[in-house]
Scaffold this motif. Structure first.
Motif, short mmCIF file in Angstrom:
data_model
loop_
_atom_site.label_atom_id
_atom_site.label_comp_id
_atom_site.label_asym_id
_atom_site.label_seq_id
_atom_site.Cartn_x
_atom_site.Cartn_y
_atom_site.Cartn_z
N LEU A 1 0.85 -1.18 0.00
CA LEU A 1 0.00 0.00 0.00
C LEU A 1 0.89 1.24 0.00
O LEU A 1 1.59 1.50 0.99
N ALA A 2 0.89 1.97 -1.09
CA ALA A 2 1.72 3.16 -1.21
C ALA A 2 1.24 4.24 -0.25
O ALA A 2 0.04 4.51 -0.15
N ALA A 3 2.19 4.87 0.44
CA ALA A 3 1.84 5.90 1.43
C ALA A 3 1.12 7.08 0.79
O ALA A 3 0.28 7.72 1.43
N GLY A 4 1.41 7.39 -0.47
CA GLY A 4 0.80 8.54 -1.11
C GLY A 4 -0.41 8.23 -1.97
O GLY A 4 -0.90 9.10 -2.71
N ALA A 5 -0.93 7.00 -1.86
CA ALA A 5 -2.08 6.62 -2.69
C ALA A 5 -3.30 7.47 -2.35
O ALA A 5 -3.66 7.62 -1.18
N LYS A 6 -3.95 8.02 -3.36
CA LYS A 6 -5.14 8.84 -3.14
C LYS A 6 -6.42 8.02 -3.15
O LYS A 6 -7.36 8.32 -2.42
N ARG A 7 -6.46 6.97 -4.00
CA ARG A 7 -7.68 6.18 -4.11
C ARG A 7 -7.33 4.75 -4.52
O ARG A 7 -6.53 4.54 -5.42
N ILE A 8 -7.91 3.76 -3.84
CA ILE A 8 -7.69 2.36 -4.19
C ILE A 8 -9.04 1.64 -4.29
O ILE A 8 -10.06 2.12 -3.78
N ALA A 9 -9.00 0.47 -4.92
CA ALA A 9 -10.18 -0.38 -5.02
C ALA A 9 -9.85 -1.75 -4.43
O ALA A 9 -8.75 -2.27 -4.63
N VAL A 10 -10.79 -2.30 -3.67
CA VAL A 10 -10.66 -3.68 -3.18
C VAL A 10 -11.83 -4.47 -3.75
O VAL A 10 -12.98 -4.01 -3.75
N ILE A 11 -11.53 -5.66 -4.26
CA ILE A 11 -12.54 -6.46 -4.97
C ILE A 11 -12.54 -7.87 -4.41
O ILE A 11 -11.51 -8.56 -4.44
N GLY A 12 -13.66 -8.32 -3.90
CA GLY A 12 -13.71 -9.66 -3.31
C GLY A 12 -15.06 -10.31 -3.48
O GLY A 12 -16.09 -9.65 -3.63
N ARG A 13 -15.03 -11.64 -3.46
CA ARG A 13 -16.27 -12.41 -3.55
C ARG A 13 -16.32 -13.41 -2.40
O ARG A 13 -15.36 -14.14 -2.16
N GLY A 14 -17.44 -13.43 -1.68
CA GLY A 14 -17.62 -14.39 -0.60
C GLY A 14 -16.52 -14.28 0.44
O GLY A 14 -16.15 -13.19 0.87
N ILE A 15 -15.99 -15.43 0.85
CA ILE A 15 -14.96 -15.44 1.89
C ILE A 15 -13.69 -14.74 1.41
O ILE A 15 -12.83 -14.38 2.23
N GLY A 16 -13.56 -14.49 0.12
CA GLY A 16 -12.44 -13.73 -0.40
C GLY A 16 -12.44 -12.28 0.06
O GLY A 16 -11.44 -11.56 -0.10
N ILE A 17 -13.54 -11.83 0.63
CA ILE A 17 -13.62 -10.48 1.19
C ILE A 17 -12.77 -10.36 2.46
O ILE A 17 -12.28 -9.28 2.79
N ALA A 18 -12.57 -11.48 3.16
CA ALA A 18 -11.96 -11.47 4.49
C ALA A 18 -10.65 -10.71 4.59
O ALA A 18 -10.49 -9.86 5.47
N PRO A 19 -9.65 -10.96 3.73
CA PRO A 19 -8.37 -10.26 3.90
C PRO A 19 -8.38 -8.79 3.47
O PRO A 19 -7.39 -8.09 3.66
N LEU A 20 -9.49 -8.32 2.90
CA LEU A 20 -9.55 -6.95 2.40
C LEU A 20 -9.90 -5.93 3.49
O LEU A 20 -9.65 -4.74 3.33
N ARG A 21 -10.44 -6.40 4.59
CA ARG A 21 -10.88 -5.48 5.65
C ARG A 21 -9.71 -4.72 6.27
O ARG A 21 -9.77 -3.50 6.43
N LEU A 22 -8.64 -5.45 6.61
CA LEU A 22 -7.49 -4.79 7.22
C LEU A 22 -6.82 -3.85 6.24
O LEU A 22 -6.36 -2.76 6.61
N LEU A 23 -6.79 -4.24 4.96
CA LEU A 23 -6.24 -3.36 3.93
C LEU A 23 -7.02 -2.06 3.86
O LEU A 23 -6.45 -0.97 3.80
#
Length: 254
Positions: A100-122
């Motif tokens: 995760l770049a420190a200067g990132a202005k906008r990101i997208a997280v994409i998940g399906r079902g249990i694949g959503i799990a690791p995206l929360r901390l991100l």
């Protein structure tokens, strides 16, 4: 690190899906988005192997790490029986997570079902550094749009669907017509990864995927979770998902 830890909290999301929170200040401090841990909730050697579970969230202040998992076999069935105060063995955090770049202005997280799990901390870490987050989530049913409320509480902008005829990446493609994204991250299916990678080629944002593979040891020793990758020289090779991943840039996946 390897520790015997205490269960701080457990909850049942549905008959198949559970959440468990462990108490470990050291592991909570070390955990990064996209990493995983090997967990064992039983004595003896049956089942023989620990179970790899992605890190759902980590709170260094509280000293806790949470996991969202599906009950699919003997090991996770034993984990589902744990109660607050019980002990279990934990090895981790393991693997390379989402950059995760420190200067990132906008990101997208994409998940399906249990694949959503690791995206929360991100999403949490991105919001904490001032990055705007869009989440594109899909599932077979509303109950499996995991962490929807938690993401909303973080201020994440949500796009969701439970319609099998609708690809959630189509929402991402539509937003890309008017918004610039620094990076996108996916977990949940090879189809999602492929669609995100095509959008990456078209729009130029960085794209990363967390691969889902069967892991036995979690440290790259058994070579049971290899995937075919492409190096900087264009040559193909095999790498272990647990040690070299589970997160890879999508252009490296063959």
């Amino acid at each position: 690190m390897y520790q015997t830890v205490k269960v701080a909290e457990t909850s049942t999301i549905s008959p198949q899906y559970r959440r468990i929170v462990i108490q470990s200040p050291e592991m909570a401090q070390a955990s990064q988005p996209g990493q995983f841990m090997m967990l064992k909730a039983w004595e003896g050697t049956v089942p023989f192997l620990m179970r790899p579970i992605s890190i759902n969230d980590a709170d260094p202040a509280a000293g806790t790490v949470s996991f969202l998992y599906k009950v699919v076999g003997e090991g996770t069935a034993l984990m589902a029986k744990l109660q607050k105060g019980d002990s279990l063995q934990a090895l981790g955090p393991l693997g390379h997570g989402f950059p995760l770049a420190a200067g990132a202005k906008r990101i997208a997280v994409i998940g399906r079902g249990i694949g959503i799990a690791p995206l929360r901390l991100l999403a949490r870490r991105a919001v904490e550094q001032g990055t705007e987050v869009y989440a594109y989530l899909s599932a077979k049913e509303e109950q499996q749009l995991f962490d929807r409320r938690e993401l909303e509480d973080l201020g994440v902008i949500l796009r969701t669907t439970c319609d099998a005829k609708v690809n959630v990446t189509a929402f991402f493609a539509k937003d890309l017509e008017k918004l610039a994204f620094d990076a996108a991250y996916s977990c949940g299916s090879k189809r999602l990864m492929g669609e995100m990678h095509q959008l990456h080629l078209r729009h130029g944002f960085e794209s990363y995927v967390s691969l889902e593979e069967h892991m036995a040891c979690g440290i790259g020793a058994c070579k049971g979770c290899v995937c075919r990758t492409r190096g900087e020289d264009g040559g193909e090779r095999y790498e272990t998902v647990c040690q070299c991943g589970p997160v890879f840039p999508t252009e490296r996946i063959v």
